[in-house]
Design an enzyme around this catalytic site. Structure first.
Site, PDB file in Angstrom:
ATOM      1  N   ALA A 182      19.603  19.768  69.642  1.00 46.31           N
ATOM      2  CA  ALA A 182      20.160  21.131  69.573  1.00 46.31           C
ATOM      3  C   ALA A 182      19.092  22.140  69.991  1.00 46.31           C
ATOM      4  O   ALA A 182      17.911  21.952  69.710  1.00 46.31           O
ATOM      5  CB  ALA A 182      20.611  21.432  68.150  1.00 46.31           C
ATOM      6  N   LYS A 183      19.563  23.209  70.650  1.00 44.05           N
ATOM      7  CA  LYS A 183      18.637  24.308  70.935  1.00 44.05           C
ATOM      8  C   LYS A 183      18.705  25.220  69.711  1.00 44.05           C
ATOM      9  O   LYS A 183      19.459  26.199  69.683  1.00 44.05           O
ATOM     10  CB  LYS A 183      19.026  25.009  72.244  1.00 44.05           C
ATOM     11  CG  LYS A 183      17.942  25.939  72.759  1.00 44.05           C
ATOM     12  CD  LYS A 183      18.201  26.319  74.207  1.00 44.05           C
ATOM     13  CE  LYS A 183      17.326  27.480  74.661  1.00 44.05           C
ATOM     14  NZ  LYS A 183      15.897  27.237  74.659  1.00 44.05           N
ATOM     15  N   ALA A 184      17.985  24.808  68.680  1.00 47.08           N
ATOM     16  CA  ALA A 184      18.076  25.441  67.360  1.00 47.08           C
ATOM     17  C   ALA A 184      16.815  26.255  67.076  1.00 47.08           C
ATOM     18  O   ALA A 184      15.708  25.776  67.309  1.00 47.08           O
ATOM     19  CB  ALA A 184      18.256  24.363  66.297  1.00 47.08           C
TER      20      ALA A 184
ATOM     21  N   TYR B 205      11.746  25.713  66.871  1.00 50.54           N
ATOM     22  CA  TYR B 205      10.779  26.311  67.795  1.00 50.54           C
ATOM     23  C   TYR B 205       9.447  26.667  67.142  1.00 50.54           C
ATOM     24  O   TYR B 205       8.532  27.106  67.824  1.00 50.54           O
ATOM     25  CB  TYR B 205      11.389  27.525  68.512  1.00 50.54           C
ATOM     26  CG  TYR B 205      12.167  27.070  69.730  1.00 50.54           C
ATOM     27  CD1 TYR B 205      11.605  27.104  70.998  1.00 50.54           C
ATOM     28  CD2 TYR B 205      13.436  26.539  69.600  1.00 50.54           C
ATOM     29  CE1 TYR B 205      12.298  26.645  72.109  1.00 50.54           C
ATOM     30  CE2 TYR B 205      14.144  26.076  70.699  1.00 50.54           C
ATOM     31  CZ  TYR B 205      13.566  26.136  71.949  1.00 50.54           C
ATOM     32  OH  TYR B 205      14.250  25.676  73.046  1.00 50.54           O
TER      33      TYR B 205
END
Ligand code: PMP
Length: 284
Positions: A151-153, A157
């Protein structure tokens, strides 16, 4: 500094940039429970727009929530946002997050919000055409059962930010992260490719973001009859590469001229794919 535009879209409304704020008890601000995207428009057309909005939906599903706007609706918002801001070449940032109705780790009883901003962002790296320098990252990409790695969660990051901060402080442009097994994974906001003896290689994306730019490059390489192999890559293998380059929506395609203390030349395959990508994104 960010190059402000006039309007930001939040939960169905276009509002002035300065008014696009969230409450301090926003769940996502505390627990990193949101998802986001990064897109680029070239000449008014958003490259792979549907793929980005589909990935936003998929990332939310991995994080146990549903985006209350369809992919089609998000496409319309993105196009309208560009128009209202009179932008043709711009970066777009859709984001979905959990609201402030409940303070605590559980996100299930919080509202879901969606926003989208756009601004002019010419280049992610200072573009002096000399290629970029990577340091080896101090943090690893975790295993798929340790984090929602596909997921680009937002929450994921934090290690990318720490690696990118360190890289800039040490005089590099970015950091190259290994995965939990010690294989080459990705940079903090882009995917990586290498060329050896005319063959193009990229790591198997089983514990990091499978970039939309990465996929576009694979398709361009296949169409150009460049032999392509997806495989686990050891740090010692990439150091023996003839060419290295990175790919990402913000970064686009950038040749790598240094990893740690090992230098690389910009090579013909990277430069050719860089040019082909530049043409592809502007194709009507
Ligand atoms: N990896 C990470 C960690 C990223 O943030 C990005 C940028 N979204 C990428 C890879 C490249 O993905 P894309 O090509 O879809 O922009």
């Amino acid at each position: 500094m960010i190059d402000k535009s006039e309007f930001i879209w939040i939960d169905g409304k276009f509002i002035p940039w300065e008014e696009a704020n969230v409450h301090i008890l926003t769940h996502t601000l505390h627990y990193g429970s949101g998802v986001f995207e990064g897109e680029r428009a070239y000449g008014g057309k958003i490259f792979k727009m549907t793929e980005h909005h589909q990935r936003l939906h998929d990332s939310a599903a991995i994080l146990d929530f549903k985006i209350p706007y369809s992919v089609q609706e998000l496409n319309q918002v993105a196009e309208e946002l560009l128009k209202r801001n009179h932008l043709l070449d711009a970066y777009l940032r859709p984001i979905a997050w959990h609201g402030n109705e409940a303070v605590g780790v559980c996100s299930l009883k919080t509202s879901v919000h969606v926003g989208m901003a756009t601004w002019v962002w010419h280049s992610y790296f200072p573009l002096d055409h000399k290629g970029i320098k990577l340091m080896w990252a101090e943090w690893l990409r975790p295993a798929p059962n340790m984090a929602p790695v596909l997921a680009k969660a937002n929450g994921q990051y934090i290690t990318n930010t720490l690696c990118k901060n360190k890289a800039e402080l040490m005089g590099f442009h970015d950091a190259l992260m290994l995965d939990y097994r010690g294989y080459v994974a990705e940079c903090t906001g882009s995917n990586i490719f290498m060329v050896k003896n005319g063959v193009l290689y990229t790591p198997i994306a089983d514990c990091f973001l499978k970039g939309i730019t990465r996929q576009a490059i694979v398709e361009l390489a296949k169409a150009s009859q460049i032999p392509f192999v997806e495989k686990y890559i050891l740090p010692s293998e990439i150091l023996l590469a003839d060419e290295v380059f990175i790919t990402g929506t913000a970064a686009e395609v950038q040749p790598v001229v240094q990893i740690g203390n090992q230098e690389f030349q910009q090579g013909p395959i990277a430069l050719d794919l860089m040019k082909q990508y530049r043409d592809l994104v502007r194709k009507p």
